[in-house]
Design a protein around this motif. Structure first.
Motif, mmCIF file in Angstrom:
data_model
loop_
_atom_site.group_PDB
_atom_site.id
_atom_site.type_symbol
_atom_site.label_atom_id
_atom_site.label_comp_id
_atom_site.label_asym_id
_atom_site.label_seq_id
_atom_site.Cartn_x
_atom_site.Cartn_y
_atom_site.Cartn_z
ATOM 1 N N GLU A 232 6.376 1.449 -3.616
ATOM 2 C CA GLU A 232 6.154 0.336 -4.543
ATOM 3 C C GLU A 232 6.613 0.692 -5.946
ATOM 4 O OE1 GLU A 232 5.164 -2.863 -3.518
ATOM 5 O OE2 GLU A 232 5.743 -1.715 -1.765
ATOM 6 N N VAL B 56 0.793 -1.224 0.000
ATOM 7 C CA VAL B 56 0.000 0.000 0.000
ATOM 8 C C VAL B 56 0.836 1.291 0.000
ATOM 9 C CG1 VAL B 56 -0.401 0.314 2.481
ATOM 10 C CG2 VAL B 56 -2.231 0.831 0.852
ATOM 11 N N ASP B 57 2.132 1.230 0.254
ATOM 12 C CA ASP B 57 2.969 2.439 0.211
ATOM 13 C C ASP B 57 3.212 2.797 -1.256
ATOM 14 O OD1 ASP B 57 5.029 4.368 0.231
ATOM 15 O OD2 ASP B 57 5.790 3.622 2.135
ATOM 16 N N PHE B 58 2.360 3.628 -1.796
ATOM 17 C CA PHE B 58 2.280 3.921 -3.230
ATOM 18 C C PHE B 58 3.636 4.244 -3.863
ATOM 19 C CE2 PHE B 58 1.296 6.860 -6.759
ATOM 20 C CZ PHE B 58 0.474 6.039 -7.514
ATOM 21 N N ILE C 17 -5.221 1.161 -4.588
ATOM 22 C CA ILE C 17 -3.959 1.904 -4.466
ATOM 23 C C ILE C 17 -2.781 0.994 -4.807
ATOM 24 C CG2 ILE C 17 -2.390 3.007 -2.810
ATOM 25 C CD1 ILE C 17 -4.964 4.117 -1.439
ATOM 26 N N GLU C 18 -2.787 -0.213 -4.278
ATOM 27 C CA GLU C 18 -1.707 -1.159 -4.557
ATOM 28 C C GLU C 18 -1.645 -1.484 -6.053
ATOM 29 O OE1 GLU C 18 -1.927 -3.384 -0.201
ATOM 30 O OE2 GLU C 18 -2.798 -4.354 -1.948
ATOM 31 N N ALA D 99 -0.299 1.484 -8.033
ATOM 32 C CA ALA D 99 1.157 1.569 -7.868
ATOM 33 C C ALA D 99 1.845 0.531 -8.749
ATOM 34 C CB ALA D 99 1.554 1.366 -6.409
ATOM 35 N N THR E 227 -1.567 -7.488 -5.994
ATOM 36 C CA THR E 227 -1.726 -6.733 -4.758
ATOM 37 C C THR E 227 -1.558 -7.663 -3.557
ATOM 38 O OG1 THR E 227 -4.131 -6.991 -4.813
ATOM 39 C CG2 THR E 227 -3.219 -5.020 -5.847
ATOM 40 N N ARG F 164 -7.601 -0.002 -0.488
ATOM 41 C CA ARG F 164 -6.213 -0.471 -0.378
ATOM 42 C C ARG F 164 -5.786 -1.222 -1.642
ATOM 43 N NH1 ARG F 164 -8.022 -1.818 5.029
ATOM 44 N NH2 ARG F 164 -7.064 -0.356 6.474
ATOM 45 N N SER G 167 1.788 1.481 -12.339
ATOM 46 C CA SER G 167 2.562 2.682 -12.639
ATOM 47 C C SER G 167 4.036 2.391 -12.858
ATOM 48 C CB SER G 167 2.402 3.696 -11.498
ATOM 49 O OG SER G 167 1.066 4.104 -11.399
#
Length: 179
Positions: free
Chosen positions: A27, A22-24, A81-82, A85, A62, A78, A88
């Motif tokens: 990751e 979850v730490d965008f 977002i995962e 990331a 994820t 969550r 991306s």
């Protein structure tokens, strides 16, 4: 390679599997650092000549560890977002796990995971750009830090081995201090 097979004969077909947490930004930096290290090692250490050998192929999924049974609907956020990331940073594919992995209805969870994947792929346009956050001072700095730390761990492992990174990792994994 020890048997004489050139790296370009198999490197383009190698693929890896990563977990997205979850730490965008962390990751994204993690995947970017891995891609840089892969390209550099393929070229400089293993003598790869083909451009395809330098391109790290990976799939991301994820992470289930961030999901909670107490508030399963928050798991949708969550997971999104995962997955964003993960997407991306240029994976071949990204699989959002069911938000219900922590406990609710399986069918509904699978449907929401699929829709999350479709929204990210077709509505955010993040998959239209190879490295959408490249150039961001924060992402670049975080990527460089991850790369430096990873190379430090690899150097420790290599010192322990007598022929390959795998030999070193197997024999010395308990002595290498990682996070």
């Amino acid at each position: 390679m020890r048997a004489g097979l050139p790296v370009d004969a198999f490197a383009p077909r190698l693929s890896f599997f990563f977990n997205a947490h979850v730490d965008f930004f962390e990751e994204i930096a993690k995947y970017r650092a891995a891609r840089r290290i892969w390209a550099r090692w393929m070229r400089d250490r293993y003598g790869a000549q083909l451009e395809r050998s330098l391109q790290m192929r990976f799939h991301t999924q994820t992470a289930g560890v961030s999901l909670t049974a107490q508030q399963p609907e928050v798991n949708v956020v969550r997971t999104a977002i995962e997955a964003l990331a993960g997407c991306s940073a240029g994976p071949r594919a990204c699989t959002p796990i069911r938000w219900t992995s922590a406990g609710a209805s399986v069918g509904e969870g699978a449907r929401v995971a699929l829709r999350t994947q479709q929204v990210i792929a077709h509505e955010t346009r993040v998959t239209s750009v190879a490295d959408p956050l490249g150039g961001s001072w924060y992402v670049e700095a975080l990527t460089e830090e991850m790369e430096r730390r990873a190379e430090g761990v690899f150097a420790q492992i290599e010192e322990l081995g007598d022929g390959s990174m795998l030999d070193g990792a197997i024999r010395g994994s308990r002595r290498v201090g990682t996070r």
